[in-house]
Enzyme design. Sequence first.
Site, short mmCIF file in Angstrom:
data_model
loop_
_atom_site.label_atom_id
_atom_site.label_comp_id
_atom_site.label_asym_id
_atom_site.label_seq_id
_atom_site.Cartn_x
_atom_site.Cartn_y
_atom_site.Cartn_z
CE LYS A 165 -3.91 -1.89 0.08
NZ LYS A 165 -4.91 -1.57 -1.26
CE LYS A 265 -10.90 -5.00 -5.19
NZ LYS A 265 -10.72 -3.73 -4.65
#
Length: 368
Positions: A165, A265
């Site tokens: 991240k 997603k």
Amino acid sequence: MHIKSIKAYSLMQPFVDGRYNMSKGRGADGFDAVLVAITSDSGLTGWGEMAPLGNFYSAAFAAGARAGVPEIAPHLLGKDPRGLAQINRLMDTVFNGHPYIKTAFDMACSDLTARAADVPLVTMLGGRESDMADLYKVVTHGSVESMVALAKRIVGEGFHRLQVKVGGKVHDDIERVTAVAAAVPKGTVIFCDANGGWTAYQARQFADATRGIDYTMEQPCLAIDDCLSVRRSLDKPMVLDESVTSLEQMLEIHRKGAADGLTLKISRLGGVTKTRQIRDVAVDLGFMVTVEDTGGAEVDTAAMAHLSLSTPEERRMHAIAFHEWVTIRTAKNAPPVVGSRMGVPDGPGLGIDVDPDLLGKPFLELGH
């Protein structure tokens, strides 16, 4: 066959490793899930699940799902769950937008359809392309020391794919990624995921300073055009995630040449049916594809696994085992994880066996 009854449950799923941190102070302590059970007049039940990652990650939030489910459910009673295209058109007609609310219904109908045909869902999604999919794990945003320690722990567990991240202060992220890359074995696959946290200016700063590191850039900016401007000066692959919200968005990304790969997603797209459609077109257009979701436990992970393993292996990037992220269990016969790979459960439909007693009292019960 017709839908005889619908039940919906709300379930908090705390994370095994504590708070999940992204850049800019964004984070969550668990998945706040909605699970839907759809039972037909034949006595079969299909299950669906959706769980947003907090209120910050997608245009979705748990309270919105709980409020929207009772608005849609009554319209589905009496309908044939196997008519997936009709079910989705009906949901879009009676409830404008908010695809995340529709996801659990479509997933449950998909599960029920495959159970009625007595085949695994993967068969109805195009067929099983391989037995297992490669898994990645996330190195969450934090100090250099904590990220290096987590990366070492993950590769020590046998994983070869990391999503690191980024998306915070650029020079700090440069230091973080440089340290993580130096701490893991050569050949470890690294994705630097900013979750749209940078401007194009910041993303180019990061890219220029990290040219010597082998990684894939993931969603550096929110806007497709900003990501495209970064890609034009990037000597690495680009994957877009948050930008893929519909078939139209995916086609725009293709027309502009804004990415090499896509992360789809399920709840962002509205369910298994629409994800499969976009996945198939994306594969035909030459994209690399990952199919996952915003969160969930065994039910949602099973749907992700079936979609992943029906994606051609040469076009599949990787998958993620969300049911291993959380401290609770909702079903037996979960998607099997062997080392750093995941398969689909044995059995018809999603293959999982949900135990309603683990879910508590439903917040919605319709039909009988």
